[in-house]
Design an enzyme around this catalytic site. Structure first.
Site, PDB file in Angstrom:
ATOM      1  N   PHE A 176    -120.280 -55.188  12.704  1.00 40.97           N
ATOM      2  CA  PHE A 176    -120.121 -54.274  13.846  1.00 40.97           C
ATOM      3  C   PHE A 176    -121.272 -54.355  14.843  1.00 40.97           C
ATOM      4  O   PHE A 176    -121.513 -53.423  15.593  1.00 40.97           O
ATOM      5  CB  PHE A 176    -119.958 -52.831  13.366  1.00 40.97           C
ATOM      6  N   GLN A 185    -124.936 -61.947  11.551  1.00 42.58           N
ATOM      7  CA  GLN A 185    -123.974 -62.346  12.561  1.00 42.58           C
ATOM      8  C   GLN A 185    -124.501 -63.485  13.425  1.00 42.58           C
ATOM      9  O   GLN A 185    -123.749 -64.046  14.218  1.00 42.58           O
ATOM     10  CB  GLN A 185    -123.636 -61.162  13.479  1.00 42.58           C
ATOM     11  N   GLU A 217    -126.484 -58.409  14.087  1.00 46.12           N
ATOM     12  CA  GLU A 217    -126.745 -59.414  15.125  1.00 46.12           C
ATOM     13  C   GLU A 217    -128.236 -59.710  15.220  1.00 46.12           C
ATOM     14  O   GLU A 217    -128.652 -60.860  15.242  1.00 46.12           O
ATOM     15  CB  GLU A 217    -126.196 -58.942  16.466  1.00 46.12           C
ATOM     16  N   GLU A 273    -113.718 -55.674  20.084  1.00 50.64           N
ATOM     17  CA  GLU A 273    -114.339 -54.467  20.629  1.00 50.64           C
ATOM     18  C   GLU A 273    -113.420 -53.549  21.433  1.00 50.64           C
ATOM     19  O   GLU A 273    -113.491 -52.321  21.300  1.00 50.64           O
ATOM     20  CB  GLU A 273    -115.539 -54.859  21.498  1.00 50.64           C
ATOM     21  N   ARG A 314    -124.361 -53.724  30.121  1.00 52.53           N
ATOM     22  CA  ARG A 314    -122.922 -53.665  29.876  1.00 52.53           C
ATOM     23  C   ARG A 314    -122.398 -52.239  30.087  1.00 52.53           C
ATOM     24  O   ARG A 314    -121.287 -52.052  30.577  1.00 52.53           O
ATOM     25  CB  ARG A 314    -122.571 -54.169  28.477  1.00 52.53           C
ATOM     26  N   ARG A 323    -120.439 -52.469  18.148  1.00 54.73           N
ATOM     27  CA  ARG A 323    -119.100 -52.744  18.667  1.00 54.73           C
ATOM     28  C   ARG A 323    -118.848 -52.074  20.021  1.00 54.73           C
ATOM     29  O   ARG A 323    -118.768 -50.862  20.133  1.00 54.73           O
ATOM     30  CB  ARG A 323    -118.084 -52.251  17.648  1.00 54.73           C
TER      31      ARG A 323
END
Length: 784
Positions: A225, A194, A229, A723, A307, A339
């Site tokens: 998902f 990703q 990354e 997401e 987050r 996600r």
């Protein structure tokens, strides 16, 4: 925007869509297999590879000593050795890699590598880490006001704790990379990643070379998902190391079992909370302690935790807030992006608080949620988040009422009450929950993107951008943007595989911002080209540049009514392009975009980290068996705000898929380890993902049509959709809570584990059945 199907839909069905490990194999291609640690935590005393090196087909056995650069693949902290050198930190960690002519030979030889370990005591749970004070970093904090004092003064208080399980990404295509050295000594990496730029950086770091000697390309991914990354980087790096040391092309494709054992998951969380509120259920104060299981290395845990911390509020205003977050260091695979990136965990805790308040006051949960929504009260206080960002363009109240009306929520709730009264061992529950999810990367510098667009003299177009395609339809949306700006059909445009030698310094395709960022970059490049073509077209058409119009593959003068059909007006797009070339005008352009107005101070836990918020709501209805704890999801109604959709079919697919993935996390996907830290659920036979049987036949998805224009300039007024829909599945958990509560003789709070497996549901039912009315009264903490 016209209706669009996925640009690779036919290729997905007929098999022509090419993935990394399906390329035509180059000559002398080698394969890799790891030598894995049988301990979660141990010192490495000795590694003996000679017997393995003599095995048939073996070309080399790689250890940490073979790394010419830095033995590290950590994306934030340099705390993640590519190959364990002195100690192992999780069960299944690679201490060596066998390079052989085929995978079977490499696997057989890996079993012959001898390693002498000194086992150490592992830390395997968040509870262990709290007891040992084993954390990756100092605690983070987000706060407003004086939560402690406000809690003391609140008329009512509740406190509790909740543990949330992790989740395996379970993408269809496991971690895969192919690497070879070309004739010029460049490292050519094809990776299922990703984040091609970060993969490029990590490969260069491990090999000890400059990034300009590494080209990373992503054809497409069979799902990501978030699991590709950062977790794609070690696979690409070990393949690059093998190619570097052998001079031959190398492939790696983890088996499903290896992938589940060696890669990180969604972070498990543990939370303690205390909330203060009034008799109407309005929040007055909230204090939360969050613990994220980071695993053995830091990976992306700091932004995941942050987050989560800034999504505990979900859609609810609270005047006095304190949230403390810590990252537990455990001897498990390093947990990573998934996600929602911490948002789902934070929001689950927020919904837990809402449900607890409703139960304590014996009020309908939807009413308590509704009363606590962010709103514009005139003085701007009730629309301020705890981290200082105002909630603007907030149409959640309108969306909420529309969904309640369209789903017939109130009437169905009355019918469910009648059903429950008539059935002792079968109960139903219905719940509605909101979603407010911030769109942008937490790390401000990641909110940028680039594009490169070429127009050829026959009018065909080649489109390059920094985003990666993992089935989510990003390329389809970029085609929509380019075709709209240039006024041509999508068939004239070819989207190229993402490559770091075409668009450098890209950000990961993540944070639901792929279309926002890359779409604006593509738009900028296409607008540059359009502006170059306008004067040429004006001269050919004999009109002013202001009168030139693009559309249907043609360019014409505005007001030209001589031909009513746009498809026959003016000149063909290709004619103007050829004329531009003949007058020596460049037909190639780059585009760049950075999201405006963003700021974030991680030390203060304050700022404006999100460009906008995505809103949605869901109604779920369940039926629960009191004998077994097995539940059936009877009906789902989803209403989600995607703005002005770039590709409505794609957005609907994302909403449905996101919801089902969230459903799996909350109800059936359970990760289990043994006492030695070995993952027991490392195959489809032991790890249950949702199947068609878990998805209700009565499944309604509606796109919300907002009544007012947004204040932000998102690409063609669309909204990120990757997401946020996952959190709509929280409605299922809350519906299960309502059904479980119906088994109680008297109203009481419901404690429900996550995931809510049949065992967890049955345990919760038995718990509420044992609650006495007096115990419920005593549980209500009324401050004097």
């Amino acid at each position: 925007m016209k209706a669009r199907t996925h640009e690779s839909a036919e290729g997905h069905v007929n098999g022509r869509a090419l993935y990394t490990d399906e390329q035509h194999p180059p000559q002398d291609l080698l394969s890799l297999w790891p030598v894995q640690s049988p301990h979660a935590h141990a010192q490495i005393r000795r590694i003996e590879v000679s017997a393995a090196a003599r095995m048939p087909g073996v070309v080399r056995v790689l250890t940490a000593a073979d790394i010419p650069g830095e033995n590290d693949t950590g994306p934030i902290l340099h705390d993640e050795p590519l190959i364990a050198a002195e100690q192992v930190s999780f069960h299944g960690q690679a201490v060596a890699w066998v390079v052989a002519v085929d995978e079977a030979s490499a696997r057989a030889a890996a079993a012959c590598v001898e390693v002498d370990y000194l086992p150490l005591t592992p830390c395997l749970t968040i509870a262990d880490a709290i007891a040992r004070e084993a954390y990756h970093l100092p605690p983070a904090r987000v706060a407003r006001g004086d939560a402690a004092t406000a809690l003391e003064l609140a008329p009512y208080r509740v406190c509790g704790e909740v543990s949330l399980g992790g989740q395996d990404h379970f993408y269809l295509e496991t971690q895969t990379s192919w690497v070879q050295l070309d004739a010029d000594g460049l490292i050519q990496v094809t990776s299922s990643t990703q984040h091609p730029t970060e993969t490029q950086i990590i490969v260069a770091r491990v090999l000890g070379i400059a990034s300009n000697r590494v080209v990373c390309r992503c054809l497409r991914m069979g799902g990501g998902f978030g699991g590709k990354e950062t977790q794609a980087n070690p696979c690409a790096a070990i393949a690059a190391l093998a190619a570097w040391t052998t001079g031959r092309p190398v492939r790696i494709k983890l088996s499903r079992q290896l992938d589940m054992q060696m890669t990180g998951k969604r972070h498990p969380f543990y939370a303690r909370y205390e909330a203060g509120f009034d008799g109407d259920g309005l929040l007055q104060a909230l204090r939360v302690e969050l613990y994220a299981d980071g695993g053995w290395s830091c990976d992306l845990s700091p932004p995941v935790l942050m987050r989560a911390m800034v999504h505990v509020d979900n859609a609810y205003y609270c005047p006095q807030v304190e949230i403390i977050g810590r990252i537990a260091r455990t001897h498990l695979a390093s947990n990573t992006a998934f996600r929602g990136f911490g948002g789902p965990q934070g929001m689950l805790i927020g919904e837990e608080v809402m449900a607890r308040i409703a139960a304590e006051l014996n009020l309908p949960a939807d009413l308590v949620r509704e009363r606590n929504f962010y709103s514009d009260d005139g003085d701007g206080r009730r629309n301020q988040t705890p981290y200082g960002q105002p909630v603007v363009d907030n149409h959640l109240a309108e969306l909420w009422q529309q969904l309640k009306r369209d789903s017939e929520f109130d009437a169905r709730r009355r019918a469910i009450a009648q059903f429950n009264a008539a059935h002792a061992q079968l109960k139903r529950g219905i719940a509605i929950t909101p979603v407010k999810f911030g769109i942008s990367f937490n790390k401000t510098e990641y909110n940028q993107a680039g594009a490169l667009v070429h127009i050829y003299t026959d009018g065909s177009i080649q489109l390059n951008h920094g985003g990666t395609e993992m089935g989510q339809g990003l390329h389809t949306k970029m085609l929509a943007v380019a075709s709209h700006v240039l006024g041509v059909d999508s068939a004239q445009i070819r989207v190229m595989p993402t490559s770091t030698d075409k668009v450098p310094n890209t950000s990961a395709t993540a944070a639901s911002s792929g279309s926002d960022l890359n779409g604006q970059a593509v738009k900028a490049a296409c607008e540059t080209l359009r502006e170059r073509l306008v004067p040429v077209a004006a001269q050919l058409l004999g009109c002013t540049p202001q009168a030139v119009r693009f559309g249907a593959g043609r360019i014409w003068a505005d007001g030209d009514a001589s031909v009513p059909a746009a498809s026959a007006r003016g000149l063909k797009f290709a004619e103007v392009v050829q004329a531009a070339y003949n007058t020596r005008i460049s037909l190639s352009a780059t585009g760049y975009y950075r999201t405006p107005g963003l700021s974030w101070d991680p030390k203060q836990g304050r700022g404006h980290p999100f460009y906008y918020y995505a809103f949605g709501a869901a109604v779920a209805e369940v039926e629960v068996c009191g004998f077994t704890g097995v539940h059936t999801l009877r009906r789902v109604d989803l209403l989600h705000d995607v703005g002005d959709s770039l590709a409505e079919l794609i957005d609907r697919g994302q909403i449905e898929g996101g919801f089902v993935q969230g459903l799996g996390w909350l109800t059936c996907e359970e990760l289990r380890w043994n006492a030695q830290g070995r993952l027991l659920t490392d195959a489809p036979s032991t790890y249950k993902i949702p199947t068609l049987g878990e998805v209700p036949q009565d499944f309604h998805v509606t796109l919300f049509r907002r009544s007012r224009a947004p204040s932000t300039n998102v690409i063609f007024h669309s909204k990120g959709v990757g997401e946020p829909p996952l959190m709509l599945a929280l409605s299922v958990r809350e519906a299960l809570r309502e059904a479980i509560a119906a088994f109680a003789a008297t109203p009481c709070p419901v404690t429900l584990a996550s995931p809510a497996t049949p065992e967890a549901i049955y345990t919760a039912i038995e718990r509420v059945r044992r609650v006495e009315p007096r115990a419920v009264a005593e549980a209500l903490d009324v401050a004097t």
